[in-house]
Scaffold this active site. Structure first.
Site, PDB file in Angstrom:
ATOM      1  N   ARG A  38       9.755 -24.144 -41.085  1.00  0.00           N
ATOM      2  CA  ARG A  38      10.106 -23.466 -39.841  1.00  0.00           C
ATOM      3  C   ARG A  38      10.017 -21.963 -40.099  1.00  0.00           C
ATOM      4  NH1 ARG A  38      13.064 -25.407 -35.483  1.00  0.00           N
ATOM      5  NH2 ARG A  38      13.511 -27.395 -36.517  1.00  0.00           N
ATOM      6  N   GLY A  39       9.190 -21.279 -39.315  1.00  0.00           N
ATOM      7  CA  GLY A  39       9.111 -19.822 -39.452  1.00  0.00           C
ATOM      8  C   GLY A  39       9.684 -19.177 -38.204  1.00  0.00           C
ATOM      9  N   LYS A  40       9.511 -17.859 -38.081  1.00  0.00           N
ATOM     10  CA  LYS A  40      10.053 -17.144 -36.910  1.00  0.00           C
ATOM     11  C   LYS A  40       9.370 -17.634 -35.635  1.00  0.00           C
ATOM     12  CE  LYS A  40       9.583 -12.861 -38.670  1.00  0.00           C
ATOM     13  NZ  LYS A  40       9.697 -12.964 -40.135  1.00  0.00           N
ATOM     14  N   PHE A  41       8.045 -17.840 -35.731  1.00  0.00           N
ATOM     15  CA  PHE A  41       7.297 -18.168 -34.495  1.00  0.00           C
ATOM     16  C   PHE A  41       6.514 -19.461 -34.646  1.00  0.00           C
ATOM     17  CE2 PHE A  41       8.572 -14.122 -33.197  1.00  0.00           C
ATOM     18  CZ  PHE A  41       8.288 -13.199 -34.204  1.00  0.00           C
ATOM     19  N   LYS A  59       0.967 -27.241 -37.819  1.00  0.00           N
ATOM     20  CA  LYS A  59       1.663 -25.950 -37.682  1.00  0.00           C
ATOM     21  C   LYS A  59       1.546 -25.508 -36.224  1.00  0.00           C
ATOM     22  CE  LYS A  59       2.000 -21.269 -39.624  1.00  0.00           C
ATOM     23  NZ  LYS A  59       1.524 -20.364 -40.699  1.00  0.00           N
ATOM     24  N   ASP A 154       2.492 -12.048 -48.053  1.00  0.00           N
ATOM     25  CA  ASP A 154       3.750 -12.824 -47.988  1.00  0.00           C
ATOM     26  C   ASP A 154       3.786 -13.857 -49.116  1.00  0.00           C
ATOM     27  OD1 ASP A 154       5.582 -14.706 -45.424  1.00  0.00           O
ATOM     28  OD2 ASP A 154       6.267 -13.358 -47.031  1.00  0.00           O
TER      29      ASP A 154
HETATM   30  C1  LIG Z   1       5.927 -31.422 -48.204  1.00  0.00           C
HETATM   31  C2  LIG Z   1       6.200 -29.990 -47.778  1.00  0.00           C
HETATM   32  C3  LIG Z   1       7.470 -29.481 -47.926  1.00  0.00           C
HETATM   33  N1  LIG Z   1       7.751 -28.215 -47.544  1.00  0.00           N
HETATM   34  C4  LIG Z   1       6.755 -27.460 -47.015  1.00  0.00           C
HETATM   35  N2  LIG Z   1       7.083 -26.181 -46.658  1.00  0.00           N
HETATM   36  C5  LIG Z   1       6.307 -25.280 -45.983  1.00  0.00           C
HETATM   37  C6  LIG Z   1       6.173 -24.008 -46.524  1.00  0.00           C
HETATM   38  C7  LIG Z   1       5.497 -23.020 -45.829  1.00  0.00           C
HETATM   39  C8  LIG Z   1       4.958 -23.270 -44.594  1.00  0.00           C
HETATM   40  C9  LIG Z   1       4.351 -22.129 -43.819  1.00  0.00           C
HETATM   41  C10 LIG Z   1       2.952 -22.289 -43.457  1.00  0.00           C
HETATM   42  N3  LIG Z   1       1.873 -22.249 -43.124  1.00  0.00           N
HETATM   43  C11 LIG Z   1       5.054 -24.538 -44.061  1.00  0.00           C
HETATM   44  C12 LIG Z   1       5.720 -25.557 -44.775  1.00  0.00           C
HETATM   45  N4  LIG Z   1       5.492 -27.906 -46.846  1.00  0.00           N
HETATM   46  C13 LIG Z   1       5.189 -29.163 -47.230  1.00  0.00           C
HETATM   47  N5  LIG Z   1       3.939 -29.626 -47.115  1.00  0.00           N
HETATM   48  C14 LIG Z   1       2.891 -28.985 -46.467  1.00  0.00           C
HETATM   49  C15 LIG Z   1       2.872 -27.838 -45.645  1.00  0.00           C
HETATM   50  C16 LIG Z   1       1.553 -27.679 -45.282  1.00  0.00           C
HETATM   51  C17 LIG Z   1       0.921 -26.651 -44.411  1.00  0.00           C
HETATM   52  C18 LIG Z   1       1.161 -25.241 -44.645  1.00  0.00           C
HETATM   53  C19 LIG Z   1       1.696 -25.929 -43.418  1.00  0.00           C
HETATM   54  N6  LIG Z   1       0.855 -28.665 -45.872  1.00  0.00           N
HETATM   55  N7  LIG Z   1       1.669 -29.442 -46.569  1.00  0.00           N
END
Ligand SMILES: Cc1cnc(Nc2ccc(CC#N)cc2)nc1Nc1cc(C2CC2)[nH]n1
Length: 324
Positions: A38-41, A59, A154
């Site tokens: 979860r981000g800001k937007f 996303k 970032d």
């Molecule tokens: C198991 C898992 C657990 N936690 C996150 N955290 C996370 C960190 C940064 C962002 C921020 C972003 N972009 C989104 C999620 N992503 C996961 N798998 C992903 C996440 C992704 C894509 C990047 C979304 N593929 N697999």
């Protein structure tokens, strides 16, 4: 190949997106599961493609933020994703959906989650050998971006994922704050997360690829120790610690023999961006170049003769080092 620029620091426009943008509900084709980020937007949900059973991360990014249309920012993130989808350690973009209020990016799923969880002890901590193997992959991904004049801005353990909890590989994510650097561009805005932000950002001085290198120096320190080198009691104190650039390697966190990794970290955490090593320099450093991926079956680690950055000796001997 860099795309035509809309404005100095932005890549991409709606007619330059290589992939097709689907204008139908993405939920028609994907079963939505739990929220994983979860981000800001933006909100990121795990999902499964109905036709193949394959896992992805969706996303969902709102177009409007603080009464401002941010479509151009999202198109820039998409352009960087498309530019970097071919690299093994940059997250892959699979599909794009658009509605009146949001874009949904269907991204590769990295099952191992954030390296942050391993650094802070939520999952098994990394050994130094593991850190060297993973940090090399992070640098390869960042070097790929820097070769294309893209700065991530970032870089932090929360944006560095593993493909698998056991023997996973690195996947760099979240290009939402990234910029395309061009000659006449001086970006001066506060970005990033306090612990990982470079001093030039805090001093409103020009941002460059060296700004990412500072962040990675902090990431390396955290991967090895679970401790942030500039952490203060408050956000302000952390930012003040960053601007001093004083880094110490206390004996309770580092073994005195770990001279190679400390030498590299010090070369990445130089206050003056011009004095910092590049991603390519890092990949040639003894701590990383003497190390072949375990998949090669051979691990050669050049014994680092006791070359120790003069700065470190002064820092370690002086009483100036205050651990905040
Ligand atoms: C198991 C898992 C657990 N936690 C996150 N955290 C996370 C960190 C940064 C962002 C921020 C972003 N972009 C989104 C999620 N992503 C996961 N798998 C992903 C996440 C992704 C894509 C990047 C979304 N593929 N697999």
């Amino acid at each position: 190949m860099s795309k035509a620029l809309l404005s100095p620091d932005r890549l991409g426009s709606v007619d330059e997106i290589r992939g097709e943008v689907f204008k139908v509900p993405w939920q028609n084709f994907f079963t939505v599961e739990d929220t994983i980020g979860r981000g800001k937007f933006a909100i990121v949900k795990k999902c499964v493609e109905k036709s193949t059973g394959k896992r992805f991360a969706a996303k969902c990014i709102r177009k409007r933020r603080h009464c401002r249309d941010c479509t151009q920012d999202i198109l820039h993130e998409i352009a960087v994703l498309e530019l970097s989808s071919s690299h093994p350690h940059l997250i892959d973009l699979y599909q794009i959906y658009e509605s009146s209020t949001e874009f949904v990016l269907i991204l590769e799923y990295a099952a191992g989650g954030e390296i942050f969880d391993y650094c802070v002890g939520l999952k098994d901590a990394f050994s130094e050998t593991k850190v060297r193997q993973l940090f090399r992959q992070i640098l390869e991904a960042v070097d790929f971006l820097h070769d294309r004049n893209i700065v991530h801005l970032d870089l932090k353990p929360q944006n560095i994922l593993l493909t698998d909890e056991k023997d996973g590989d690195i996947k760099l994510v979240d290009f939402g704050l990234s910029k395309h650097l061009s000659e006449n561009l001086e970006i001066r805005e506060i970005l990033g997360t306090p612990d990982y932000v470079a001093p030039e950002v805090l001093n409103f001085e020009p941002i460059s690829t060296s700004t990412d290198i500072w962040s990675l120096g902090v990431v390396c320190y955290v991967m090895l120790t679970g401790v942030s080198p500039f952490l203060g009691e408050t956000k302000i104190e952390t930012l003040m610690n960053v601007t001093t650039g004083v880094v110490d390697f206390p004996n309770d966190l580092f073994d005195e023999k770990q001279t190679a990794c400390k030498d590299l970290i010090l070369k990445m955490l130089q206050l003056d961006p011009q004095n910092r090593v590049t991603a390519k320099d890092c990949l040639q450093h003894t701590w990383l170049s003497g190390f072949l991926s375990p998949h090669d079956g051979v691990e050669r680690f050049a014994i680092q003769d006791n070359v120790f950055h003069d700065n470190a000796k002064n820092l370690l001997s002086s009483k100036k080092c205050s651990r905040s």
